[in-house]
Motif scaffolding. Structure first.
Motif, PDB file in Angstrom:
ATOM      1  N   HIS A   5       0.830  -1.209   0.000  1.00 33.04           N
ATOM      2  CA  HIS A   5       0.000   0.000   0.000  1.00 33.04           C
ATOM      3  C   HIS A   5       0.861   1.254   0.000  1.00 33.04           C
ATOM      4  CE1 HIS A   5      -3.551  -2.428   0.556  1.00 33.04           C
ATOM      5  NE2 HIS A   5      -3.071  -2.947   1.684  1.00 33.04           N
ATOM      6  N   VAL A   6       1.920   1.255   0.816  1.00 31.43           N
ATOM      7  CA  VAL A   6       2.806   2.419   0.867  1.00 31.43           C
ATOM      8  C   VAL A   6       3.560   2.562  -0.443  1.00 31.43           C
ATOM      9  CG1 VAL A   6       4.703   3.510   2.104  1.00 31.43           C
ATOM     10  CG2 VAL A   6       3.039   2.121   3.355  1.00 31.43           C
ATOM     11  N   LYS A   7       3.975   1.438  -1.011  1.00 34.61           N
ATOM     12  CA  LYS A   7       4.724   1.473  -2.275  1.00 34.61           C
ATOM     13  C   LYS A   7       3.897   2.128  -3.374  1.00 34.61           C
ATOM     14  CE  LYS A   7       4.662  -1.763  -5.205  1.00 34.61           C
ATOM     15  NZ  LYS A   7       4.743  -3.056  -5.939  1.00 34.61           N
ATOM     16  N   ASN A   8       2.636   1.774  -3.446  1.00 36.31           N
ATOM     17  CA  ASN A   8       1.781   2.349  -4.483  1.00 36.31           C
ATOM     18  C   ASN A   8       1.657   3.854  -4.334  1.00 36.31           C
ATOM     19  OD1 ASN A   8       1.313  -0.160  -5.615  1.00 36.31           O
ATOM     20  ND2 ASN A   8      -0.509  -0.556  -4.357  1.00 36.31           N
ATOM     21  N   ALA A   9       1.671   4.331  -3.094  1.00 37.24           N
ATOM     22  CA  ALA A   9       1.610   5.778  -2.873  1.00 37.24           C
ATOM     23  C   ALA A   9       2.929   6.447  -3.261  1.00 37.24           C
ATOM     24  CB  ALA A   9       1.286   6.068  -1.409  1.00 37.24           C
ATOM     25  N   VAL A  10       4.039   5.756  -3.006  1.00 40.21           N
ATOM     26  CA  VAL A  10       5.352   6.314  -3.321  1.00 40.21           C
ATOM     27  C   VAL A  10       5.572   6.392  -4.823  1.00 40.21           C
ATOM     28  CG1 VAL A  10       7.843   5.905  -3.143  1.00 40.21           C
ATOM     29  CG2 VAL A  10       6.362   5.545  -1.152  1.00 40.21           C
ATOM     30  N   ILE A  11       5.106   5.385  -5.552  1.00 38.30           N
ATOM     31  CA  ILE A  11       5.322   5.324  -7.002  1.00 38.30           C
ATOM     32  C   ILE A  11       4.827   6.578  -7.695  1.00 38.30           C
ATOM     33  CG2 ILE A  11       4.446   4.187  -9.091  1.00 38.30           C
ATOM     34  CD1 ILE A  11       4.853   1.530  -7.711  1.00 38.30           C
ATOM     35  N   HIS A  12       3.680   7.101  -7.259  1.00 33.44           N
ATOM     36  CA  HIS A  12       3.092   8.270  -7.920  1.00 33.44           C
ATOM     37  C   HIS A  12       3.893   9.544  -7.688  1.00 33.44           C
ATOM     38  CE1 HIS A  12      -0.350   5.932  -9.115  1.00 33.44           C
ATOM     39  NE2 HIS A  12      -0.617   5.602  -7.860  1.00 33.44           N
ATOM     40  N   ARG A  13       4.823   9.517  -6.765  1.00 29.97           N
ATOM     41  CA  ARG A  13       5.650  10.694  -6.482  1.00 29.97           C
ATOM     42  C   ARG A  13       6.931  10.714  -7.300  1.00 29.97           C
ATOM     43  NH1 ARG A  13       4.843  13.050  -0.911  1.00 29.97           N
ATOM     44  NH2 ARG A  13       2.855  12.246  -0.171  1.00 29.97           N
ATOM     45  N   SER A  22      12.794   7.433 -12.651  1.00 27.41           N
ATOM     46  CA  SER A  22      13.171   7.051 -11.284  1.00 27.41           C
ATOM     47  C   SER A  22      12.514   5.737 -10.882  1.00 27.41           C
ATOM     48  CB  SER A  22      12.774   8.156 -10.308  1.00 27.41           C
ATOM     49  OG  SER A  22      13.514   9.334 -10.563  1.00 27.41           O
ATOM     50  N   ARG A  23      11.248   5.555 -11.309  1.00 21.97           N
ATOM     51  CA  ARG A  23      10.566   4.297 -10.992  1.00 21.97           C
ATOM     52  C   ARG A  23      11.277   3.123 -11.641  1.00 21.97           C
ATOM     53  NH1 ARG A  23       5.686   7.243 -12.096  1.00 21.97           N
ATOM     54  NH2 ARG A  23       5.518   6.169 -14.113  1.00 21.97           N
ATOM     55  N   ASP A  24      11.649   3.287 -12.899  1.00 19.96           N
ATOM     56  CA  ASP A  24      12.336   2.216 -13.618  1.00 19.96           C
ATOM     57  C   ASP A  24      13.676   1.889 -12.968  1.00 19.96           C
ATOM     58  OD1 ASP A  24      10.259   2.069 -15.385  1.00 19.96           O
ATOM     59  OD2 ASP A  24      11.238   3.239 -16.961  1.00 19.96           O
ATOM     60  N   HIS A  25      14.380   2.936 -12.527  1.00 25.16           N
ATOM     61  CA  HIS A  25      15.678   2.714 -11.894  1.00 25.16           C
ATOM     62  C   HIS A  25      15.505   1.979 -10.566  1.00 25.16           C
ATOM     63  CE1 HIS A  25      19.865   3.197 -10.964  1.00 25.16           C
ATOM     64  NE2 HIS A  25      19.608   3.941  -9.888  1.00 25.16           N
ATOM     65  N   ALA A  26      14.494   2.365  -9.812  1.00 28.98           N
ATOM     66  CA  ALA A  26      14.232   1.697  -8.534  1.00 28.98           C
ATOM     67  C   ALA A  26      13.887   0.228  -8.756  1.00 28.98           C
ATOM     68  CB  ALA A  26      13.099   2.405  -7.801  1.00 28.98           C
ATOM     69  N   MET A  27      13.086  -0.074  -9.765  1.00 27.93           N
ATOM     70  CA  MET A  27      12.729  -1.465 -10.049  1.00 27.93           C
ATOM     71  C   MET A  27      13.952  -2.249 -10.502  1.00 27.93           C
ATOM     72  SD  MET A  27       9.603  -1.938  -9.256  1.00 27.93           S
ATOM     73  CE  MET A  27       9.854  -0.715  -7.955  1.00 27.93           C
ATOM     74  N   HIS A  28      14.842  -1.596 -11.248  1.00 32.03           N
ATOM     75  CA  HIS A  28      16.079  -2.262 -11.671  1.00 32.03           C
ATOM     76  C   HIS A  28      16.932  -2.618 -10.456  1.00 32.03           C
ATOM     77  CE1 HIS A  28      19.777  -3.199 -13.826  1.00 32.03           C
ATOM     78  NE2 HIS A  28      20.405  -2.302 -13.073  1.00 32.03           N
ATOM     79  N   LEU A  29      17.030  -1.684  -9.496  1.00 32.03           N
ATOM     80  CA  LEU A  29      17.796  -1.951  -8.281  1.00 32.03           C
ATOM     81  C   LEU A  29      17.171  -3.102  -7.486  1.00 32.03           C
ATOM     82  CD1 LEU A  29      18.584   1.680  -7.062  1.00 32.03           C
ATOM     83  CD2 LEU A  29      20.165   0.054  -8.128  1.00 32.03           C
ATOM     84  N   ALA A  30      15.851  -3.123  -7.425  1.00 30.51           N
ATOM     85  CA  ALA A  30      15.170  -4.203  -6.701  1.00 30.51           C
ATOM     86  C   ALA A  30      15.387  -5.544  -7.386  1.00 30.51           C
ATOM     87  CB  ALA A  30      13.681  -3.901  -6.587  1.00 30.51           C
ATOM     88  N   ASN A  31      15.361  -5.539  -8.720  1.00 34.17           N
ATOM     89  CA  ASN A  31      15.551  -6.788  -9.472  1.00 34.17           C
ATOM     90  C   ASN A  31      16.965  -7.332  -9.336  1.00 34.17           C
ATOM     91  OD1 ASN A  31      12.910  -6.800 -10.454  1.00 34.17           O
ATOM     92  ND2 ASN A  31      13.437  -5.635 -12.286  1.00 34.17           N
ATOM     93  N   SER A  32      17.930  -6.447  -9.183  1.00 34.68           N
ATOM     94  CA  SER A  32      19.330  -6.889  -9.098  1.00 34.68           C
ATOM     95  C   SER A  32      19.800  -7.051  -7.653  1.00 34.68           C
ATOM     96  CB  SER A  32      20.244  -5.881  -9.817  1.00 34.68           C
ATOM     97  OG  SER A  32      20.120  -4.585  -9.256  1.00 34.68           O
ATOM     98  N   TRP A  33      18.908  -6.789  -6.701  1.00 35.63           N
ATOM     99  CA  TRP A  33      19.281  -6.865  -5.280  1.00 35.63           C
ATOM    100  C   TRP A  33      19.562  -8.298  -4.856  1.00 35.63           C
ATOM    101  CZ3 TRP A  33      17.059  -9.385  -1.093  1.00 35.63           C
ATOM    102  CH2 TRP A  33      17.532  -9.010   0.170  1.00 35.63           C
ATOM    103  N   ARG A  34      20.579  -8.472  -4.037  1.00 39.79           N
ATOM    104  CA  ARG A  34      20.895  -9.764  -3.431  1.00 39.79           C
ATOM    105  C   ARG A  34      21.139  -9.539  -1.953  1.00 39.79           C
ATOM    106  NH1 ARG A  34      19.228 -10.658  -7.601  1.00 39.79           N
ATOM    107  NH2 ARG A  34      19.949 -12.075  -9.266  1.00 39.79           N
ATOM    108  N   ALA A  35      20.631 -10.423  -1.131  1.00 40.07           N
ATOM    109  CA  ALA A  35      20.822 -10.280   0.310  1.00 40.07           C
ATOM    110  C   ALA A  35      22.295 -10.378   0.664  1.00 40.07           C
ATOM    111  CB  ALA A  35      20.043 -11.377   1.050  1.00 40.07           C
ATOM    112  N   LEU A  36      22.731  -9.532   1.583  1.00 38.76           N
ATOM    113  CA  LEU A  36      24.103  -9.593   2.061  1.00 38.76           C
ATOM    114  C   LEU A  36      24.285 -10.834   2.929  1.00 38.76           C
ATOM    115  CD1 LEU A  36      24.764  -5.894   3.161  1.00 38.76           C
ATOM    116  CD2 LEU A  36      25.542  -7.018   1.070  1.00 38.76           C
TER     117      LEU A  36
END
Length: 335
Positions: A305-313, A318-332
């Motif tokens: 729910h919070v993510k959907n509110a953030v996306i519109h801002r 920037s949204r595409d870049h954030a999704m790219h970072l999430a897709n390439s994220w690996r747990a430390l």
């Protein structure tokens, strides 16, 4: 995976109780590497201040001492002298059986998974004195619902000093009907003092919740910290909350944020959600979106729910870049 770890109390934050912890086969104890050569001669065992003859150590005593040895330590101990090599022969055989058991259990090295063959190998290794095999066999019996057999194996391995067995035994007593808190704490303390981070976390939970014992928040915070510093992710999250609410520790926003971020970066979904909220409140919207997206993917419904509110801002870029970072994220790595 959702992480519900913070005990509820009338005076603390509104986080849910932790369900009974599941068992895992991870071994978190660290062993000291033995020397592969015999120690220098120090003269007669009767001489003042002199060491005894290592080769004269009774076989049964040596077998008990070496029962929890891993492969490198067992090999090193076997090279100390001919007497030790002969005494440790059953444990070397047990180590080979243990490795086969793990292959059958996990389907490794071209072997198809076969739980019954894995259990047979573990039990044969356990019969030769390996506490590592006792724990693995106990895990299978527990999963099969034969808990009394699992407890017998855990107890035997725990009495021989295996930290994972001590931890599992302590948790087993907590899950008994009715719970045996006294025995649970006894074995969790032994494993915790021996450095088992999972036991340290479970001990902290017991002390924090106070179920059947007097609650001791300061002592709980101490063990949360030890487990967190040892790499236990759930403890990282809980120590962050201790700093945030001043439970057992001096309140510190800086340290709370440090441990929350570390837990989030190690894959704790609730920490990802809360760290994302903190970033959003500070105006770092793009980083917030990355953590909220990770928490959403891990099943944190509130994060969606919070993510959907953030996306519109954010702009499309920037949204595409954030999704790219999430897709390439690996747990430390946790440690």
């Amino acid at each position: 995976m959702k992480h519900r770890t913070w005990p509820r109390s009338s005076f603390s934050s509104p986080f849910p109780n932790l369900a009974a912890s599941e068992f895992s086969a991870a071994y978190s104890g660290r062993s000291v590497r033995l020397r592969s050569r015999p120690p220098p001669s120090t003269g007669s065992s009767s001489s003042a201040g002199g060491d005894g003859d290592f080769s004269a150590l009774p076989y049964d005593v040596l077998a008990k001492v070496a029962a929890s040895f891993d492969q490198p330590n067992l090999q090193a101990a076997s090279l100390v002298c001919r007497s030790w090599s002969e005494a440790l022969r059953p444990l070397r055989e047990a180590m080979a059986l243990l490795m086969w058991g793990k292959r059958f259990k996990h389907g490794r090295k071209g072997v198809r998974p076969n739980t019954e063959k894995a259990l047979d190998s573990f039990m044969k290794a356990a019969a030769r004195g390996s506490t590592l095999a006792m724990v693995d066999a106990g895990l299978i019996y527990w999963e099969k619902g034969e808990k009394h057999k699992a407890l017998d194996l855990y107890l035997k391995a725990a009495e021989l000093g295996n930290r994972s067995a001590q931890c599992n035994l302590g948790i087993s007593y907590l899950q008994a009907e009715p719970p045996n808190t006294e025995q649970a704490l006894k074995w969790l303390y032994k494993a915790s003092i021996g450095g088992n981070v999972r036991a340290q976390y479970q001990l902290a939970l017991c002390l924090h919740r106070g179920g059947g014992i007097s609650s001791n928040i300061k002592e709980a915070a101490k063990w949360y910290m030890k487990a967190a510093e040892g790499g236990y992710v759930r403890a990282m999250y809980n120590i962050s909350l201790c700093y945030s609410f001043g439970d057992g520790l001096t309140r510190s926003h800086k340290l709370a944020r440090k441990w929350m971020k570390r837990a989030a970066d190690c894959g704790h979904s609730k920490a990802q959600f809360e760290h994302g909220l903190a970033l959003f409140s500070e105006g770092d919207t793009m980083k917030a979106l990355v953590y909220l997206e990770l928490a959403t993917r891990a099943g944190e419904q509130g994060a969606a729910h919070v993510k959907n509110a953030v996306i519109h801002r954010l702009s499309a870029t920037s949204r595409d870049h954030a999704m790219h970072l999430a897709n390439s994220w690996r747990a430390l790595p946790s440690n």
